[in-house]
Scaffold this motif. Structure first.
Motif, PDB file in Angstrom:
ATOM      1  N   LYS A 122       3.599  33.210 -51.095  1.00 36.63           N
ATOM      2  CA  LYS A 122       3.763  31.897 -51.714  1.00 36.63           C
ATOM      3  C   LYS A 122       2.424  31.490 -52.295  1.00 36.63           C
ATOM      4  N   LEU A 123       2.489  30.774 -53.415  1.00 38.76           N
ATOM      5  CA  LEU A 123       1.297  30.379 -54.156  1.00 38.76           C
ATOM      6  C   LEU A 123       1.275  28.863 -54.256  1.00 38.76           C
ATOM      7  N   THR A 124       0.099  28.288 -53.985  1.00 35.30           N
ATOM      8  CA  THR A 124      -0.074  26.840 -54.028  1.00 35.30           C
ATOM      9  C   THR A 124      -1.278  26.503 -54.887  1.00 35.30           C
ATOM     10  N   PHE A 125      -1.080  25.629 -55.871  1.00 37.65           N
ATOM     11  CA  PHE A 125      -2.184  25.190 -56.719  1.00 37.65           C
ATOM     12  C   PHE A 125      -3.174  24.358 -55.902  1.00 37.65           C
ATOM     13  N   MET A 126      -4.453  24.556 -56.202  1.00 41.47           N
ATOM     14  CA  MET A 126      -5.531  23.784 -55.599  1.00 41.47           C
ATOM     15  C   MET A 126      -6.376  23.216 -56.744  1.00 41.47           C
ATOM     16  N   ASP A 127      -7.399  22.419 -56.415  1.00 39.50           N
ATOM     17  CA  ASP A 127      -8.201  21.760 -57.446  1.00 39.50           C
ATOM     18  C   ASP A 127      -8.811  22.724 -58.461  1.00 39.50           C
ATOM     19  N   ASP A 128      -9.422  23.813 -58.019  1.00 43.69           N
ATOM     20  CA  ASP A 128     -10.120  24.718 -58.924  1.00 43.69           C
ATOM     21  C   ASP A 128      -9.561  26.134 -58.807  1.00 43.69           C
ATOM     22  N   GLY A 129      -8.246  26.251 -58.606  1.00 42.79           N
ATOM     23  CA  GLY A 129      -7.660  27.572 -58.469  1.00 42.79           C
ATOM     24  C   GLY A 129      -6.333  27.500 -57.744  1.00 42.79           C
ATOM     25  N   PHE A 130      -6.129  28.490 -56.882  1.00 43.81           N
ATOM     26  CA  PHE A 130      -4.884  28.514 -56.114  1.00 43.81           C
ATOM     27  C   PHE A 130      -5.067  29.330 -54.846  1.00 43.81           C
ATOM     28  N   ASP A 131      -4.178  29.102 -53.895  1.00 48.37           N
ATOM     29  CA  ASP A 131      -4.113  29.887 -52.672  1.00 48.37           C
ATOM     30  C   ASP A 131      -2.874  30.764 -52.752  1.00 48.37           C
TER      31      ASP A 131
ATOM     32  N   ASP B 199       3.952  25.944 -54.579  1.00 49.29           N
ATOM     33  CA  ASP B 199       4.413  25.784 -55.960  1.00 49.29           C
ATOM     34  C   ASP B 199       5.266  26.968 -56.413  1.00 49.29           C
ATOM     35  N   PHE B 200       4.957  28.168 -55.890  1.00 54.39           N
ATOM     36  CA  PHE B 200       5.725  29.378 -56.192  1.00 54.39           C
ATOM     37  C   PHE B 200       6.006  30.128 -54.900  1.00 54.39           C
ATOM     38  N   VAL B 201       7.110  30.862 -54.872  1.00 51.73           N
ATOM     39  CA  VAL B 201       7.460  31.733 -53.747  1.00 51.73           C
ATOM     40  C   VAL B 201       7.972  33.052 -54.315  1.00 51.73           C
ATOM     41  N   SER B 202       7.891  34.107 -53.521  1.00 54.82           N
ATOM     42  CA  SER B 202       8.456  35.372 -53.971  1.00 54.82           C
ATOM     43  C   SER B 202       9.980  35.245 -53.997  1.00 54.82           C
ATOM     44  N   ARG B 203      10.557  35.736 -55.107  1.00 53.94           N
ATOM     45  CA  ARG B 203      12.020  35.646 -55.261  1.00 53.94           C
ATOM     46  C   ARG B 203      12.710  36.408 -54.139  1.00 53.94           C
ATOM     47  N   GLU B 204      12.226  37.598 -53.857  1.00 51.80           N
ATOM     48  CA  GLU B 204      12.750  38.440 -52.789  1.00 51.80           C
ATOM     49  C   GLU B 204      11.563  39.127 -52.132  1.00 51.80           C
TER      50      GLU B 204
ATOM     51  N   ILE C 219       8.548  32.800 -58.282  1.00 51.58           N
ATOM     52  CA  ILE C 219       9.363  31.812 -58.983  1.00 51.58           C
ATOM     53  C   ILE C 219       9.011  30.425 -58.461  1.00 51.58           C
ATOM     54  N   ALA C 220       9.369  29.407 -59.221  1.00 49.27           N
ATOM     55  CA  ALA C 220       9.120  28.030 -58.784  1.00 49.27           C
ATOM     56  C   ALA C 220       9.758  27.823 -57.413  1.00 49.27           C
ATOM     57  N   ALA C 221       8.988  27.211 -56.527  1.00 49.57           N
ATOM     58  CA  ALA C 221       9.482  26.985 -55.165  1.00 49.57           C
ATOM     59  C   ALA C 221      10.601  25.942 -55.178  1.00 49.57           C
ATOM     60  N   PRO C 222      11.568  26.099 -54.286  1.00 54.53           N
ATOM     61  CA  PRO C 222      12.635  25.098 -54.206  1.00 54.53           C
ATOM     62  C   PRO C 222      12.090  23.753 -53.723  1.00 54.53           C
ATOM     63  N   ALA C 223      12.815  22.699 -54.021  1.00 57.65           N
ATOM     64  CA  ALA C 223      12.419  21.354 -53.587  1.00 57.65           C
ATOM     65  C   ALA C 223      12.204  21.347 -52.076  1.00 57.65           C
ATOM     66  N   GLY C 224      11.160  20.646 -51.648  1.00 60.42           N
ATOM     67  CA  GLY C 224      10.853  20.546 -50.222  1.00 60.42           C
ATOM     68  C   GLY C 224       9.923  21.626 -49.710  1.00 60.42           C
ATOM     69  N   GLU C 225       9.690  22.644 -50.481  1.00 59.56           N
ATOM     70  CA  GLU C 225       8.770  23.722 -50.092  1.00 59.56           C
ATOM     71  C   GLU C 225       7.343  23.231 -50.296  1.00 59.56           C
ATOM     72  N   SER C 226       6.438  23.652 -49.422  1.00 63.92           N
ATOM     73  CA  SER C 226       5.044  23.203 -49.527  1.00 63.92           C
ATOM     74  C   SER C 226       4.273  23.938 -50.612  1.00 63.92           C
TER      75      SER C 226
END
Length: 161
Positions: free
Chosen positions: A127-136, A110-115, A101-108
């Protein structure tokens, strides 16, 4: 563009993965190492996207041997989440892991596991973070015998580690 739409658009473009795993002091697994490989993408009729991942994983010294790997992950979009399942043993044996789900404000991220996903006494979070040519995609696994951290770097075909 909302984060969920951006992720839905990005997933079919992924072709490569690079990852590192680190076992913490509480781990009885000793699976620290690095891997890389390719991602074949399949889009199913229900709009889910499968990542068929193949490559090589090399354990850190002193074990330092290469091990081939194959994984299948299914990304199933919802209106405000992305469900992630593991299908290494086939579609009929798929295991739902969690909803991102969308990460809460202040989280580094973009997405985090709900549970956390529970597997016996182990807890899997991501947790998932967008990068220039993909994501981590970063995983933590904790439990009585596990203390693991994994960082996957998913990128499009033009990326090289």
């Amino acid at each position: 563009m909302t984060a969920i739409i951006r992720l839905r658009t990005l997933l079919p473009t992924i072709r490569r993965l690079d990852f590192a795993s680190r076992s913490g002091s509480g781990s009885q697994c000793a699976w620290s190492g690095k891997g890389h490989g390719s991602v074949a993408v399949a889009i199913d009729a229900d709009a889910s996207i499968r990542f068929i991942e193949t490559g090589q994983f090399r354990l850190d010294a002193p074990l330092a041997r290469a091990v081939p790997f194959r994984n299948v992950f299914r990304w199933t979009p919802g209106s405000e989440h992305m469900a992630l399942s593991h299908e290494r043993r086939g579609v009929d044996a798929g295991v739902w892991l969690f909803d991102l789900i969308a990460a809460p404000a202040g989280e580094s991220a973009d997405f985090v596991s709900r549970e956390a996903h529970l597997c016996a006494a182990d807890r899997y979070r991501a947790k998932l973070t967008f990068m220039d040519d993909g994501f981590d995609l970063e995983w933590t696994i904790s439990g009585p015998k596990k203390d693991e951290y994994l960082r996957y770097r998913y990128r499009g075909s033009s990326w090289r580690p």
